[in-house]
Design a protein around this motif. Structure first.
Motif, PDB file in Angstrom:
ATOM      1  N   LEU A 133       0.824  -1.204   0.000  1.00  0.00           N
ATOM      2  CA  LEU A 133       0.000   0.000   0.000  1.00  0.00           C
ATOM      3  C   LEU A 133       0.864   1.262   0.000  1.00  0.00           C
ATOM      4  CD1 LEU A 133      -2.819  -0.980   2.538  1.00  0.00           C
ATOM      5  CD2 LEU A 133      -2.988  -0.897   0.044  1.00  0.00           C
ATOM      6  N   GLU A 134       1.896   1.256   0.812  1.00  0.00           N
ATOM      7  CA  GLU A 134       2.780   2.418   0.865  1.00  0.00           C
ATOM      8  C   GLU A 134       3.491   2.628  -0.464  1.00  0.00           C
ATOM      9  OE1 GLU A 134       5.120   1.350   4.240  1.00  0.00           O
ATOM     10  OE2 GLU A 134       3.817   2.424   5.656  1.00  0.00           O
ATOM     11  N   ALA A 135       3.869   1.550  -1.139  1.00  0.00           N
ATOM     12  CA  ALA A 135       4.544   1.663  -2.440  1.00  0.00           C
ATOM     13  C   ALA A 135       3.595   2.181  -3.518  1.00  0.00           C
ATOM     14  CB  ALA A 135       5.103   0.303  -2.849  1.00  0.00           C
ATOM     15  N   ALA A 136       2.284   1.942  -3.325  1.00  0.00           N
ATOM     16  CA  ALA A 136       1.300   2.362  -4.318  1.00  0.00           C
ATOM     17  C   ALA A 136       0.698   3.730  -4.005  1.00  0.00           C
ATOM     18  CB  ALA A 136       0.185   1.318  -4.416  1.00  0.00           C
ATOM     19  N   GLU A 137       1.252   4.434  -3.026  1.00  0.00           N
ATOM     20  CA  GLU A 137       0.682   5.705  -2.589  1.00  0.00           C
ATOM     21  C   GLU A 137       0.571   6.710  -3.739  1.00  0.00           C
ATOM     22  OE1 GLU A 137      -1.099   8.390  -0.099  1.00  0.00           O
ATOM     23  OE2 GLU A 137      -0.569   6.314   0.383  1.00  0.00           O
ATOM     24  N   ASN A 138       1.600   6.836  -4.525  1.00  0.00           N
ATOM     25  CA  ASN A 138       1.574   7.810  -5.617  1.00  0.00           C
ATOM     26  C   ASN A 138       0.609   7.403  -6.734  1.00  0.00           C
ATOM     27  OD1 ASN A 138       3.463   9.465  -4.358  1.00  0.00           O
ATOM     28  ND2 ASN A 138       5.202   8.417  -5.322  1.00  0.00           N
ATOM     29  N   ALA A 139       0.572   6.120  -7.026  1.00  0.00           N
ATOM     30  CA  ALA A 139      -0.319   5.633  -8.086  1.00  0.00           C
ATOM     31  C   ALA A 139      -1.783   5.725  -7.667  1.00  0.00           C
ATOM     32  CB  ALA A 139       0.040   4.200  -8.458  1.00  0.00           C
ATOM     33  N   GLY A 140      -2.056   5.533  -6.368  1.00  0.00           N
ATOM     34  CA  GLY A 140      -3.419   5.626  -5.868  1.00  0.00           C
ATOM     35  C   GLY A 140      -4.237   4.363  -6.049  1.00  0.00           C
ATOM     36  N   VAL A 141      -3.621   3.313  -6.600  1.00  0.00           N
ATOM     37  CA  VAL A 141      -4.338   2.060  -6.803  1.00  0.00           C
ATOM     38  C   VAL A 141      -3.344   0.904  -6.753  1.00  0.00           C
ATOM     39  CG1 VAL A 141      -4.172   2.173  -9.313  1.00  0.00           C
ATOM     40  CG2 VAL A 141      -6.006   0.833  -8.269  1.00  0.00           C
ATOM     41  N   LEU A 142      -3.780  -0.190  -6.195  1.00  0.00           N
ATOM     42  CA  LEU A 142      -3.000  -1.428  -6.160  1.00  0.00           C
ATOM     43  C   LEU A 142      -3.876  -2.522  -6.738  1.00  0.00           C
ATOM     44  CD1 LEU A 142      -0.537  -3.121  -5.195  1.00  0.00           C
ATOM     45  CD2 LEU A 142      -1.718  -3.369  -2.990  1.00  0.00           C
ATOM     46  N   ASP A 143      -3.380  -3.205  -7.754  1.00  0.00           N
ATOM     47  CA  ASP A 143      -4.158  -4.241  -8.433  1.00  0.00           C
ATOM     48  C   ASP A 143      -3.198  -5.368  -8.786  1.00  0.00           C
ATOM     49  OD1 ASP A 143      -5.859  -5.808  -9.905  1.00  0.00           O
ATOM     50  OD2 ASP A 143      -6.527  -4.217 -11.259  1.00  0.00           O
ATOM     51  N   ARG A 144      -3.337  -6.519  -8.096  1.00  0.00           N
ATOM     52  CA  ARG A 144      -2.394  -7.611  -8.312  1.00  0.00           C
ATOM     53  C   ARG A 144      -3.002  -8.936  -7.851  1.00  0.00           C
ATOM     54  NH1 ARG A 144       2.509  -8.590  -5.321  1.00  0.00           N
ATOM     55  NH2 ARG A 144       1.633 -10.690  -5.415  1.00  0.00           N
ATOM     56  N   PRO A 145      -2.456 -10.067  -8.305  1.00  0.00           N
ATOM     57  CA  PRO A 145      -2.914 -11.375  -7.805  1.00  0.00           C
ATOM     58  C   PRO A 145      -2.565 -11.528  -6.330  1.00  0.00           C
ATOM     59  CG  PRO A 145      -1.687 -11.603  -9.864  1.00  0.00           C
ATOM     60  CD  PRO A 145      -1.461 -10.194  -9.390  1.00  0.00           C
ATOM     61  N   ILE A 146      -3.391 -12.295  -5.626  1.00  0.00           N
ATOM     62  CA  ILE A 146      -3.145 -12.541  -4.202  1.00  0.00           C
ATOM     63  C   ILE A 146      -3.649 -13.936  -3.871  1.00  0.00           C
ATOM     64  CG2 ILE A 146      -5.366 -11.703  -3.309  1.00  0.00           C
ATOM     65  CD1 ILE A 146      -1.932 -10.892  -1.782  1.00  0.00           C
ATOM     66  N   TRP A 147      -3.034 -14.544  -2.875  1.00  0.00           N
ATOM     67  CA  TRP A 147      -3.469 -15.848  -2.389  1.00  0.00           C
ATOM     68  C   TRP A 147      -3.802 -15.714  -0.909  1.00  0.00           C
ATOM     69  CZ3 TRP A 147      -0.486 -15.102  -6.479  1.00  0.00           C
ATOM     70  CH2 TRP A 147      -0.664 -15.917  -7.592  1.00  0.00           C
ATOM     71  N   ILE A 148      -4.929 -16.313  -0.522  1.00  0.00           N
ATOM     72  CA  ILE A 148      -5.388 -16.235   0.862  1.00  0.00           C
ATOM     73  C   ILE A 148      -5.315 -17.623   1.483  1.00  0.00           C
ATOM     74  CG2 ILE A 148      -7.317 -15.658   2.375  1.00  0.00           C
ATOM     75  CD1 ILE A 148      -8.280 -13.715   0.267  1.00  0.00           C
ATOM     76  N   GLY A 149      -4.577 -17.715   2.594  1.00  0.00           N
ATOM     77  CA  GLY A 149      -4.383 -19.005   3.240  1.00  0.00           C
ATOM     78  C   GLY A 149      -5.641 -19.541   3.896  1.00  0.00           C
ATOM     79  N   ARG A 150      -5.783 -20.873   3.866  1.00  0.00           N
ATOM     80  CA  ARG A 150      -6.888 -21.553   4.543  1.00  0.00           C
ATOM     81  C   ARG A 150      -6.326 -22.668   5.420  1.00  0.00           C
ATOM     82  NH1 ARG A 150     -11.311 -23.429   0.409  1.00  0.00           N
ATOM     83  NH2 ARG A 150      -9.595 -23.752  -1.071  1.00  0.00           N
ATOM     84  N   LYS A 151      -7.096 -23.092   6.409  1.00  0.00           N
ATOM     85  CA  LYS A 151      -6.599 -24.071   7.377  1.00  0.00           C
ATOM     86  C   LYS A 151      -6.429 -25.454   6.771  1.00  0.00           C
ATOM     87  CE  LYS A 151      -8.275 -21.905  11.640  1.00  0.00           C
ATOM     88  NZ  LYS A 151      -9.132 -22.064  12.845  1.00  0.00           N
ATOM     89  N   ASN A 152      -7.457 -25.957   6.125  1.00  0.00           N
ATOM     90  CA  ASN A 152      -7.441 -27.351   5.671  1.00  0.00           C
ATOM     91  C   ASN A 152      -7.661 -27.468   4.170  1.00  0.00           C
ATOM     92  OD1 ASN A 152      -7.199 -28.406   8.401  1.00  0.00           O
ATOM     93  ND2 ASN A 152      -9.338 -27.791   8.668  1.00  0.00           N
ATOM     94  N   ALA A 153      -7.222 -26.475   3.429  1.00  0.00           N
ATOM     95  CA  ALA A 153      -7.400 -26.484   1.979  1.00  0.00           C
ATOM     96  C   ALA A 153      -6.324 -25.619   1.350  1.00  0.00           C
ATOM     97  CB  ALA A 153      -8.794 -25.970   1.620  1.00  0.00           C
ATOM     98  N   PRO A 154      -6.093 -25.792   0.054  1.00  0.00           N
ATOM     99  CA  PRO A 154      -5.096 -24.952  -0.617  1.00  0.00           C
ATOM    100  C   PRO A 154      -5.473 -23.474  -0.535  1.00  0.00           C
ATOM    101  CG  PRO A 154      -5.720 -26.827  -1.981  1.00  0.00           C
ATOM    102  CD  PRO A 154      -6.682 -26.803  -0.838  1.00  0.00           C
ATOM    103  N   ALA A 155      -4.472 -22.622  -0.639  1.00  0.00           N
ATOM    104  CA  ALA A 155      -4.713 -21.180  -0.613  1.00  0.00           C
ATOM    105  C   ALA A 155      -5.659 -20.782  -1.737  1.00  0.00           C
ATOM    106  CB  ALA A 155      -3.391 -20.427  -0.728  1.00  0.00           C
TER     107      ALA A 155
END
Length: 364
Positions: free
Chosen positions: A219-241
């Motif tokens: 977020l801090e790196a995107a301050e000047n651009a004003g937008v951050l748009d990228r792939p992300i993976w969210i961890g789960r307990k008993n399943a793949p991200a």
């Protein structure tokens, strides 16, 4: 047309939307709301009696006196109380008929489904101590401008996306309270897409390399651009991200400062020191989505998310038009009948109420 005939026409229209008199009678017997004609001659008369009590602002004695005076029913206030206790499942069934009739299949334009909840206080000591409430879990569809799903629970019923059935092509929009990875996966498995707001500490973030992702640094790196748009993976307990897309949009300066001030007040009220991360994140609207970046660029994702205000307005209409408030009884069976009667009335009124038109632009 006389006042009496107008009322009769409206009542017959309401019964028709519920499947007709025969269907209403059959469902009342099947669900145990109406077993025999003792004091009330039919299930349709019982329905009028329930609506009169729940929406008419009268107590049990006043309702039974009114019913006797108009020739609708002849029963005591205790008998009415017993009837009300048995009618919850039936009222839920009747409401579900109207909800299923209002749902529209996802088509070329793609149905937007706003998911959120609202609360109704309980009666008695629980309500006074702010410890007890009834919670309505809802889905509100655009552009149909109609509720398509409502579930009633007590305060222990948490907000989860997997309460709602979705169809292929739906675009599901929800606030940060619904940021739970497994229910998100449930939505995607049904062929729907999601846009969900998330707190900066609301998930275990991972990058493409499988290593933890530093959201604040991004977020801090995107301050000047004003937008951050990228792939992300969210961890789960008993399943793949869960593979999604992170879209963060910087707030205008005044809105960002207001959000930071609110965060400081909340921390002060709780007697806690506010973290630097909270202050940084307060300047952004942070979303996760499964929508394709080419078809739905970041500004379009932000535009779609802002449509959430439509369900907030729908909740206000629901409570103002039907007068939905705390039930008069601590008895949970009567309380459920009371709330469901209000929901039934607002669903019956929906075709006759107008809301500001909205035409969300959706890519095919």
């Amino acid at each position: 047309m006389t006042h009496e005939s107008l009322l009769n026409d409206l009542w017959q229209s309401a019964l028709a939307r519920l499947g007709g008199t025969a269907a209403v009678e059959a469902s009342a017997r099947e669900l145990g709301a109406f077993a025999r004609a003792r004091g009330v001659s039919s299930a349709t008369d019982l329905l009028r009696l329930i609506l009169a009590y729940c929406l008419g602002g009268m107590g049990l004695r006043s309702t039974t006196a009114w019913a006797a005076s108009v020739g609708l029913a002849d029963l005591s206030n205790v008998a009415l109380l017993k009837r009300l206790r048995k009618c919850g499942p039936w009222m839920e069934h009747l409401a579900s008929l109207l909800l299923s009739g209002g749902a529209q299949a996802a088509a070329e334009g793609r149905r937007i489904r706003l998911v959120d909840g609202t609360t109704v206080p309980k009666a008695g000591r629980e309500a006074k101590n702010n410890n007890g409430m009834w919670r309505l879990h809802c889905a509100f569809d655009l552009p149909a401008e109609r509720f398509s799903f409502i579930e009633l629970t007590d305060e222990k019923g948490g907000e989860r996306l997997d309460r709602v059935p979705f169809a292929k092509g739906d675009v599901v929009i929800a606030d940060r309270g619904f940021m739970h990875p497994d229910p998100l996966a449930h939505v995607l498995e049904q062929g729907a897409d999601v846009i969900v707001r998330t707190p900066w500490k609301g998930a275990r973030w991972y990058g493409e390399n499988g290593k933890p992702f530093d959201l604040l640094a991004a977020l801090e790196a995107a301050e000047n651009a004003g937008v951050l748009d990228r792939p992300i993976w969210i961890g789960r307990k008993n399943a793949p991200a869960l593979a999604l897309r992170l879209v963060a949009i910087r707030k205008p300066p005044l809105a960002a400062e207001a959000a930071r001030a609110k965060a400081r007040q909340t921390a002060q009220r709780k007697g806690k020191a506010i973290s630097g991360g909270t202050l940084v994140a307060a300047g952004w609207v942070i979303l996760v989505t499964s929508l394709d970046a080419k078809a739905f660029p970041a500004d379009r994702i932000g535009e779609l998310y802002r449509a959430r205000w439509r369900i907030e307005m729908a909740f206000k209409r629901l409570k103002s038009l039907s007068g939905l408030s705390a039930p008069p009884s601590e008895d949970p069976q009567i309380a459920k009948t009371w709330i469901l009667a209000h929901l039934l009335m607002i669903l019956l009124l929906e075709p006759h109420t107008s809301a500001p038109e909205i035409s969300p632009r959706m890519a095919a």
